[in-house]
Write an enzyme that holds these catalytic residues in place. Structure first.
Site, PDB file in Angstrom:
ATOM      1  CE  LYS A  17     -13.626  -3.258  -1.231  1.00  0.00           C
ATOM      2  NZ  LYS A  17     -13.194  -3.581   0.163  1.00  0.00           N
ATOM      3  CE  LYS A  39      -5.694  -7.507  -4.173  1.00  0.00           C
ATOM      4  NZ  LYS A  39      -5.439  -7.224  -2.675  1.00  0.00           N
ATOM      5  CE  LYS A  64      -4.121  -2.091   2.032  1.00  0.00           C
ATOM      6  NZ  LYS A  64      -4.957  -2.182   3.159  1.00  0.00           N
TER       7      LYS A  64
HETATM    8  P1  TYM Z   1     -11.044  -6.138   1.959  1.00  0.00           P
HETATM    9  O1  TYM Z   1     -12.355  -5.247   2.182  1.00  0.00           O
HETATM   10  O2  TYM Z   1      -9.914  -5.310   1.421  1.00  0.00           O
HETATM   11  O3  TYM Z   1     -11.558  -7.406   1.319  1.00  0.00           O
HETATM   12  C1  TYM Z   1     -12.574  -8.189   1.613  1.00  0.00           C
HETATM   13  C2  TYM Z   1     -12.040  -9.532   1.363  1.00  0.00           C
HETATM   14  O4  TYM Z   1     -12.116  -9.760  -0.009  1.00  0.00           O
HETATM   15  C3  TYM Z   1     -10.955 -10.484  -0.338  1.00  0.00           C
HETATM   16  N1  TYM Z   1     -10.383  -9.942  -1.651  1.00  0.00           N
HETATM   17  C4  TYM Z   1     -10.290 -10.869  -2.736  1.00  0.00           C
HETATM   18  N2  TYM Z   1     -10.134 -12.033  -2.695  1.00  0.00           N
HETATM   19  C5  TYM Z   1      -9.915 -12.743  -4.042  1.00  0.00           C
HETATM   20  N3  TYM Z   1      -9.500 -12.008  -4.957  1.00  0.00           N
HETATM   21  C6  TYM Z   1      -9.545 -10.652  -4.887  1.00  0.00           C
HETATM   22  N4  TYM Z   1      -8.828  -9.816  -5.970  1.00  0.00           N
HETATM   23  C7  TYM Z   1      -9.635  -9.953  -3.754  1.00  0.00           C
HETATM   24  N5  TYM Z   1      -9.879  -8.633  -3.294  1.00  0.00           N
HETATM   25  C8  TYM Z   1     -10.465  -8.873  -2.092  1.00  0.00           C
HETATM   26  C9  TYM Z   1      -9.940 -10.232   0.618  1.00  0.00           C
HETATM   27  O5  TYM Z   1      -9.076 -11.014   0.748  1.00  0.00           O
HETATM   28  C10 TYM Z   1     -10.939  -9.851   1.988  1.00  0.00           C
HETATM   29  O6  TYM Z   1     -11.124 -11.315   2.242  1.00  0.00           O
HETATM   30  N6  TYM Z   1      -8.183  -6.897   5.874  1.00  0.00           N
HETATM   31  C11 TYM Z   1      -9.418  -7.323   5.166  1.00  0.00           C
HETATM   32  C12 TYM Z   1     -10.785  -6.981   6.123  1.00  0.00           C
HETATM   33  C13 TYM Z   1     -10.832  -7.517   7.656  1.00  0.00           C
HETATM   34  C14 TYM Z   1     -10.819  -8.740   7.945  1.00  0.00           C
HETATM   35  C15 TYM Z   1     -10.977  -8.667   9.484  1.00  0.00           C
HETATM   36  C16 TYM Z   1     -10.954 -10.159   7.379  1.00  0.00           C
HETATM   37  C17 TYM Z   1     -10.785  -6.604   8.743  1.00  0.00           C
HETATM   38  N7  TYM Z   1     -10.477  -7.524   9.982  1.00  0.00           N
HETATM   39  C18 TYM Z   1     -11.114 -10.028  10.378  1.00  0.00           C
HETATM   40  C19 TYM Z   1     -11.243 -11.007   8.156  1.00  0.00           C
HETATM   41  C20 TYM Z   1     -11.157 -11.210   9.705  1.00  0.00           C
HETATM   42  C21 TYM Z   1      -9.812  -7.163   3.942  1.00  0.00           C
HETATM   43  O7  TYM Z   1      -8.930  -7.085   3.229  1.00  0.00           O
HETATM   44  O8  TYM Z   1     -10.440  -6.393   3.436  1.00  0.00           O
END
Ligand code: TYM
Length: 323
Positions: free
Chosen positions: A195, A192, A113
Site C-alpha cells: 500500500k 513487493k 519503513k
Molecule cells: P498489512 O495490512 O500490511 O498486510 C495485511 C496482510 O497482507 C499480507 N501482504 C502480502 N502478502 C503477500 N504479498 C504481498 N505483496 C503482501 N502485502 C501484504 C501481509 O503479510 C499481511 O498478512 N502487521 C499486519 C497486520 C496485523 C496482523 C496482526 C496480522 C496486525 N496484527 C496480527 C496477523 C496477526 C500487516 O502486515 O498488515
C-alpha cells in the site's frame, strides 16, 4: 463454535486501498479456513495509526476494509475492529516490560519503513508488540500472513515464551501460516506489492484501472520472439495467481520465445478482469445494503471482546495487577 477447533487469528491494516497482494497473501485464506478454524479477523486500526495520520482517512479506510472483507465472503461474525478490544493495547503495555529495545531493533519491517521515510515514532517501533498482544490475547494457533509478517509472528512467539517462563503457562505459542506461492506477491514495479509503495493493483479495481496498471508492469526489454524467463518476470508471477488454466501454455511460450510481453499482459488483463468483476459486484451490493457497517459486524465484536476479556482477567491476576 466448537471447542475442538483450532484458533485462527489475523489482521489487516486500514492504511490504504486493499490490493491483490493482501488478498492472495492473507485474505483469501481467511475465507478458505473460516469453517475449519475458530476465526478472528481484525481491522487493525491502531496499527494503521503508525502510518495513517491525515484526519478522516483512517475512518474511511476502516469502513472500506470491513466491506472488502465481507465482499470476499468472510462471515460478519469473524470480523471486528482492533479498537473495540482495548485489552489488546493494555496487554501491549504489559509486554513492553518483557521486551528489550535491542531485541525490537532487529525487526526488519521497522527498519525498512524508516528507510523509506516514515518517521521513527515509538508507535512504529512498538508495532510488533501490539501485534503480539492481539495474537496472544486471542490464543491463536495459526496466523495466516504474507512472508513480510513472519518475523512479527516469531516475535509474538518469543514474547509468549518469555511471559510463560516468568508467570506460568498462560499463552498458546502461535505459528505463522504462509503459503510459498503467494508469500510475496510482486507489485507493478517488481518490488513487493505494498500500500505504501504506490505499486498496487487494487483488489476491487475497475476495468480501465486494471488495463492501465498491468500495461505499466515493468519487464525487461526482450523482443517478442526472444526466449523469456518465467521465473523472473513479474507479469508471469501474476499469471500464476490469475491464469491457472493457461499457465503451462504461457510458461512454454515464454521459454520458447513465442510470446511478447504485450500479449502476455493482454491475457493477464483479461483474467484479472474476470476474477475481479464478481467481487466488485458483491462489494457494491454490500455497500448499498449495509448502511451501518459497524452494526453488521456487531456479533464479531462481541465474540472477540468476550474472548479477550476472559484472557486479560487471567493476565491481570498472574502478574498482580488485580488481587
Ligand atoms: P498489512 O495490512 O500490511 O498486510 C495485511 C496482510 O497482507 C499480507 N501482504 C502480502 N502478502 C503477500 N504479498 C504481498 N505483496 C503482501 N502485502 C501484504 C501481509 O503479510 C499481511 O498478512 N502487521 C499486519 C497486520 C496485523 C496482523 C496482526 C496480522 C496486525 N496484527 C496480527 C496477523 C496477526 C500487516 O502486515 O498488515
Amino acid at each position: 463454535m466448537s471447542k475442538n477447533k483450532k484458533v485462527l487469528v489475523s489482521g489487516i491494516q486500514p492504511s490504504g486501498t486493499l490490493h491483490i497482494g493482501n488478498y492472495f497473501g492473507a485474505m483469501k485464506r481467511f475465507v478458505e479456513l473460516q469453517e475449519e478454524y475458530e476465526s478472528y479477523i481484525s481491522i487493525v486500526n491502531y496499527h494503521a495509526l503508525t502510518s495513517v495520520l491525515e484526519q478522516g482517512t483512517l475512518a474511511e479506510n476502516t469502513k472500506n476494509a470491513i466491506i472488502d472483507h465481507l465482499a470476499i465472503g468472510l462471515k460478519p461474525d469473524t470480523l471486528f475492529l482492533q479498537s473495540d478490544i482495548p485489552e489488546v493495547t493494555e496487554l501491549a503495555w504489559i509486554f513492553n516490560n518483557l521486551v528489550t529495545v535491542p531485541y525490537l531493533s532487529r525487526a526488519v519491517a521497522y527498519k525498512e519503513k524508516v528507510e523509506r521515510g516514515l518517521e521513527a515514532t515509538v508507535g512504529l517501533f512498538d508495532y510488533p508488540v501490539l501485534m503480539a498482544a492481539y495474537i496472544l490475547i486471542m490464543d491463536a494457533d495459526i496466523v495466516p500472513v504474507g512472508q513480510d509478517q513472519k518475523q512479527h509472528v516469531e516475535i509474538a512467539r518469543d514474547i509468549a515464551e518469555k511471559f510463560n517462563n516468568r508467570y506460568g503457562e498462560l499463552f498458546t505459542l502461535p505459528n505463522a501460516h504462509i503459503l510459498k506461492d503467494v508469500a510475496v506477491v510482486p507489485g507493478i514495479d517488481g518490488e513487493k506489492m505494498s500500500k505504501s509503495y504506490g505499486n498496487t493493483i487494487p483488489l476491487f479495481a475497475k476495468d480501465d484501472e486494471i488495463e492501465k496498471l498491468v500495461m505499466k508492469i515493468v519487464t525487461d526489454s526482450k523482443g517478442e520472439k526472444e526466449k523469456k524467463d518465467p521465473a523472473t518476470d513479474t507479469v508471469f508471477a501474476l499469471h500464476v495467481l490469475f491464469s491457472a488454466e493457461e499457465l503451462e501454455d504461457i510458461r512454454e511460450r515464454y521459454k520458447n520465445g513465442q510470446i511478447g510481453y504485450k500479449e502476455s499482459k493482454e491475457i493477464l488483463i483479461k483474467n484479472i478482469k474476470t476474477f475481479i468483476a464478481p467481487l466488485r459486484t458483491e462489494r457494491e451490493k454490500i455497500a448499498r445494503e449495509n448502511k451501518n457497517i459497524l452494526e453488521t459486524i456487531q456479533q464479531g465484536r462481541e465474540r472477540a471482546q468476550k474472548r479477550a476479556r476472559e484472557k486479560m482477567k487471567k493476565v491481570r491476576e498472574v502478574i498482580g495487577i488485580t488481587f
